[in-house]
Design a protein around this motif. Structure first.
Motif, PDB file in Angstrom:
ATOM      1  N   GLY A   1     -70.129 -14.597 -22.177  1.00  0.00           N
ATOM      2  CA  GLY A   1     -69.754 -14.890 -20.799  1.00  0.00           C
ATOM      3  C   GLY A   1     -68.492 -15.706 -20.658  1.00  0.00           C
ATOM      4  N   ARG A   2     -67.540 -15.494 -21.571  1.00  0.00           N
ATOM      5  CA  ARG A   2     -66.288 -16.258 -21.514  1.00  0.00           C
ATOM      6  C   ARG A   2     -65.427 -15.804 -20.339  1.00  0.00           C
ATOM      7  N   ALA A   3     -64.641 -16.728 -19.803  1.00  0.00           N
ATOM      8  CA  ALA A   3     -63.727 -16.405 -18.709  1.00  0.00           C
ATOM      9  C   ALA A   3     -62.603 -15.515 -19.229  1.00  0.00           C
ATOM     10  N   GLU A   4     -62.032 -14.707 -18.342  1.00  0.00           N
ATOM     11  CA  GLU A   4     -60.974 -13.773 -18.744  1.00  0.00           C
ATOM     12  C   GLU A   4     -59.755 -14.507 -19.281  1.00  0.00           C
ATOM     13  N   THR A   5     -59.455 -15.674 -18.717  1.00  0.00           N
ATOM     14  CA  THR A   5     -58.307 -16.431 -19.220  1.00  0.00           C
ATOM     15  C   THR A   5     -58.531 -16.857 -20.672  1.00  0.00           C
ATOM     16  N   THR A   6     -59.750 -17.257 -21.013  1.00  0.00           N
ATOM     17  CA  THR A   6     -60.081 -17.641 -22.391  1.00  0.00           C
ATOM     18  C   THR A   6     -59.996 -16.434 -23.312  1.00  0.00           C
ATOM     19  N   ILE A   7     -60.536 -15.293 -22.868  1.00  0.00           N
ATOM     20  CA  ILE A   7     -60.511 -14.077 -23.677  1.00  0.00           C
ATOM     21  C   ILE A   7     -59.072 -13.652 -23.942  1.00  0.00           C
ATOM     22  N   ASN A   8     -58.223 -13.710 -22.929  1.00  0.00           N
ATOM     23  CA  ASN A   8     -56.817 -13.325 -23.092  1.00  0.00           C
ATOM     24  C   ASN A   8     -56.113 -14.226 -24.101  1.00  0.00           C
ATOM     25  N   GLU A   9     -56.387 -15.537 -24.023  1.00  0.00           N
ATOM     26  CA  GLU A   9     -55.751 -16.471 -24.958  1.00  0.00           C
ATOM     27  C   GLU A   9     -56.219 -16.219 -26.385  1.00  0.00           C
ATOM     28  N   TYR A  10     -57.524 -15.991 -26.553  1.00  0.00           N
ATOM     29  CA  TYR A  10     -58.052 -15.679 -27.882  1.00  0.00           C
ATOM     30  C   TYR A  10     -57.415 -14.396 -28.427  1.00  0.00           C
ATOM     31  N   PHE A  11     -57.298 -13.384 -27.570  1.00  0.00           N
ATOM     32  CA  PHE A  11     -56.713 -12.113 -27.992  1.00  0.00           C
ATOM     33  C   PHE A  11     -55.273 -12.299 -28.469  1.00  0.00           C
ATOM     34  N   ILE A  12     -54.471 -13.024 -27.704  1.00  0.00           N
ATOM     35  CA  ILE A  12     -53.065 -13.240 -28.065  1.00  0.00           C
ATOM     36  C   ILE A  12     -52.957 -13.942 -29.416  1.00  0.00           C
ATOM     37  N   ASN A  13     -53.794 -14.966 -29.637  1.00  0.00           N
ATOM     38  CA  ASN A  13     -53.746 -15.714 -30.895  1.00  0.00           C
ATOM     39  C   ASN A  13     -54.212 -14.865 -32.079  1.00  0.00           C
ATOM     40  N   ILE A  14     -55.266 -14.073 -31.869  1.00  0.00           N
ATOM     41  CA  ILE A  14     -55.779 -13.220 -32.946  1.00  0.00           C
ATOM     42  C   ILE A  14     -54.800 -12.098 -33.252  1.00  0.00           C
ATOM     43  N   ARG A  15     -54.187 -11.536 -32.223  1.00  0.00           N
ATOM     44  CA  ARG A  15     -53.187 -10.473 -32.437  1.00  0.00           C
ATOM     45  C   ARG A  15     -52.035 -10.980 -33.300  1.00  0.00           C
ATOM     46  N   ARG A  48     -71.783 -29.015   4.061  1.00  0.00           N
ATOM     47  CA  ARG A  48     -70.561 -29.626   3.512  1.00  0.00           C
ATOM     48  C   ARG A  48     -70.487 -29.415   1.998  1.00  0.00           C
ATOM     49  N   LYS A  49     -70.746 -28.189   1.574  1.00  0.00           N
ATOM     50  CA  LYS A  49     -70.762 -27.859   0.152  1.00  0.00           C
ATOM     51  C   LYS A  49     -69.819 -26.696  -0.138  1.00  0.00           C
ATOM     52  N   LEU A  50     -69.344 -26.671  -1.385  1.00  0.00           N
ATOM     53  CA  LEU A  50     -68.464 -25.604  -1.832  1.00  0.00           C
ATOM     54  C   LEU A  50     -68.877 -25.181  -3.233  1.00  0.00           C
ATOM     55  N   LEU A  51     -69.068 -23.886  -3.456  1.00  0.00           N
ATOM     56  CA  LEU A  51     -69.429 -23.347  -4.758  1.00  0.00           C
ATOM     57  C   LEU A  51     -68.153 -22.999  -5.507  1.00  0.00           C
ATOM     58  N   LEU A  52     -68.003 -23.552  -6.712  1.00  0.00           N
ATOM     59  CA  LEU A  52     -66.833 -23.280  -7.550  1.00  0.00           C
ATOM     60  C   LEU A  52     -67.254 -22.514  -8.791  1.00  0.00           C
ATOM     61  N   LYS A  53     -66.404 -21.588  -9.205  1.00  0.00           N
ATOM     62  CA  LYS A  53     -66.648 -20.812 -10.425  1.00  0.00           C
ATOM     63  C   LYS A  53     -65.707 -21.362 -11.488  1.00  0.00           C
ATOM     64  N   GLY A  54     -66.260 -22.140 -12.437  1.00  0.00           N
ATOM     65  CA  GLY A  54     -65.451 -22.857 -13.412  1.00  0.00           C
ATOM     66  C   GLY A  54     -65.228 -22.113 -14.707  1.00  0.00           C
ATOM     67  N   LYS A  55     -64.865 -22.871 -15.737  1.00  0.00           N
ATOM     68  CA  LYS A  55     -64.580 -22.300 -17.053  1.00  0.00           C
ATOM     69  C   LYS A  55     -65.841 -21.685 -17.635  1.00  0.00           C
ATOM     70  N   GLY A  56     -65.632 -20.570 -18.362  1.00  0.00           N
ATOM     71  CA  GLY A  56     -66.763 -19.911 -18.992  1.00  0.00           C
ATOM     72  C   GLY A  56     -67.747 -19.348 -17.989  1.00  0.00           C
ATOM     73  N   SER A  57     -67.249 -18.998 -16.809  1.00  0.00           N
ATOM     74  CA  SER A  57     -68.083 -18.423 -15.744  1.00  0.00           C
ATOM     75  C   SER A  57     -69.187 -19.374 -15.280  1.00  0.00           C
ATOM     76  N   LYS A  58     -69.043 -20.670 -15.570  1.00  0.00           N
ATOM     77  CA  LYS A  58     -70.026 -21.644 -15.106  1.00  0.00           C
ATOM     78  C   LYS A  58     -69.768 -21.962 -13.643  1.00  0.00           C
ATOM     79  N   GLN A  59     -70.829 -22.143 -12.893  1.00  0.00           N
ATOM     80  CA  GLN A  59     -70.717 -22.458 -11.476  1.00  0.00           C
ATOM     81  C   GLN A  59     -71.199 -23.881 -11.210  1.00  0.00           C
ATOM     82  N   ARG A  60     -70.585 -24.497 -10.227  1.00  0.00           N
ATOM     83  CA  ARG A  60     -71.053 -25.824  -9.819  1.00  0.00           C
ATOM     84  C   ARG A  60     -70.805 -25.983  -8.328  1.00  0.00           C
TER      85      ARG A  60
END
Length: 344
Positions: free
Chosen positions: A24-38, A186-198
């Protein structure tokens, strides 16, 4: 960026699928891993097969599975030597590449059963010196909010307000949907790193800014649930927000200091700690930090400012001037004279 599956070997596509679906990694993390592995796979092909073309021109699609088992610890150290001296990668950049390789080879050994040994298992992470974050002061934050340089005033003011009041990440801001906002609670749902929500609470300033912006939206958008829209009525991109903040900072006289949307997140946390008397555990939950150790950097920041305040006093450099030998001799002679006169 979008990863082209047709340019990847099968084992790399399987690894990307594992990161996305299983972990369940975020797309930004997956892209960074891909670039480094490539980059690592290109380096191995160049070294093992004596390839003459530039590193960036090497295709990894046909990377042989058999070659994975031939990669040694020496090859890995050679790669990091190449990064340090030819690419001039700082320890932080090398640490990110180390993390990507450790994750890949753990998958290849434990999940895919493609390698007999893990060449990066004993590789230590480079020591990264944690620098204190850059941030805006309270006065500078108020100047930014009061600026007359907003391109689209209601939208851009709302973005800055959320950054400075909520300490959200750039990706969290652009991902906000209108359905994520609960004005009544007075609440806001945020979708954080690794698809975690808070869930975070929003104050009067945030609520007023959001409502004003929503009321200013006229033409039906192509993505009606997206909170922040571009001029084309689509969800605004990360890069566009970066450009808006950069121009705003320059127009407000706060440019050329390395301040970015992420530094506005640091600013929010710093203002909470220094001016709001907010406990670090609360700040940790608001920012979505996985560890309290990450949040404690703001307490160190405060300590540094206290030290700076102490050292800025006009008398901070004042030292006791030692007496010269002649002065000491005169003092002694005066003592003798006084003693003689008192005896008489």
């Amino acid at each position: 960026m979008t990863i082209n599956k047709n340019e990847c070997p099968d084992f790399l596509n399987d690894y990307i699928f594992y990161l996305r679906v299983v972990r369940g990694r975020a797309e930004t993390t997956i892209n960074e891993y891909f670039i480094n592995i490539r980059m690592f796979l290109r380096y191995i092909l160049k070294e093992k097969q004596n390839r003459s073309e530039p590193l960036e021109a090497i295709k990894i699609k046909d990377f042989p599975k058999e070659l994975l088992n031939e990669i040694t610890l020496r090859d890995v150290y050679g790669f990091f030597d190449f990064l340090a001296f030819e690419r001039e990668n700082k320890p932080a950049a090398r640490a990110r590449k180390t993390a990507a390789l450790k994750s890949l080879f753990q998958f290849l050994q434990k999940r895919a059963n493609l390698v007999d040994h893990n060449p990066v298992e004993d590789v230590e992470m480079p020591t990264v010196k944690r620098a204190l974050p850059k941030f805006l002061t309270l006065e500078e934050s108020l100047r930014l909010l009061s600026s007359d340089s907003y391109e689209e005033p209601e939208r851009d003011f709302c973005m800055v307000t959320l950054f400075l009041n909520c300490g959200m990440r750039l990706n969290e801001l652009v991902s906000i949907n209108i359905s994520d906002i609960d004005f009544e609670e007075r609440k806001l749902l945020l979708k954080g790193k690794g698809s975690k929500q808070r869930i975070i609470y929003i104050n009067d300033a945030c609520i007023a800014a959001i409502k004003t912006y929503l009321n200013s939206r006229k033409n039906p958008p192509e993505e009606p649930n997206a909170l922040f829209l571009s001029r084309k009525k689509r969800r605004i991109s990360r890069r566009r927000v970066e450009q808006i903040i950069e121009k705003l900072l320059n127009d407000t006289g706060l440019g050329n200091r390395g301040i970015s949307p992420h530094k506005l997140r640091h600013t929010a946390a710093t203002l909470m700690y220094q001016h709001g008397n907010v406990d670090t555990l609360v700040i940790k939950d608001v920012l979505g930090h996985a560890s309290i150790a990450t949040t404690e950097i703001y307490t160190h920041l405060s300590d540094e400012r206290k030290q700076s305040a102490a050292e800025s006093l006009p008398i901070a450099k004042m030292k006791r001037r030692p007496k010269k030998k002649d002065d000491a001799k005169n003092d002694n002679e005066g003592d003798v004279k006084e003693n003689t006169e008192s005896d008489s």
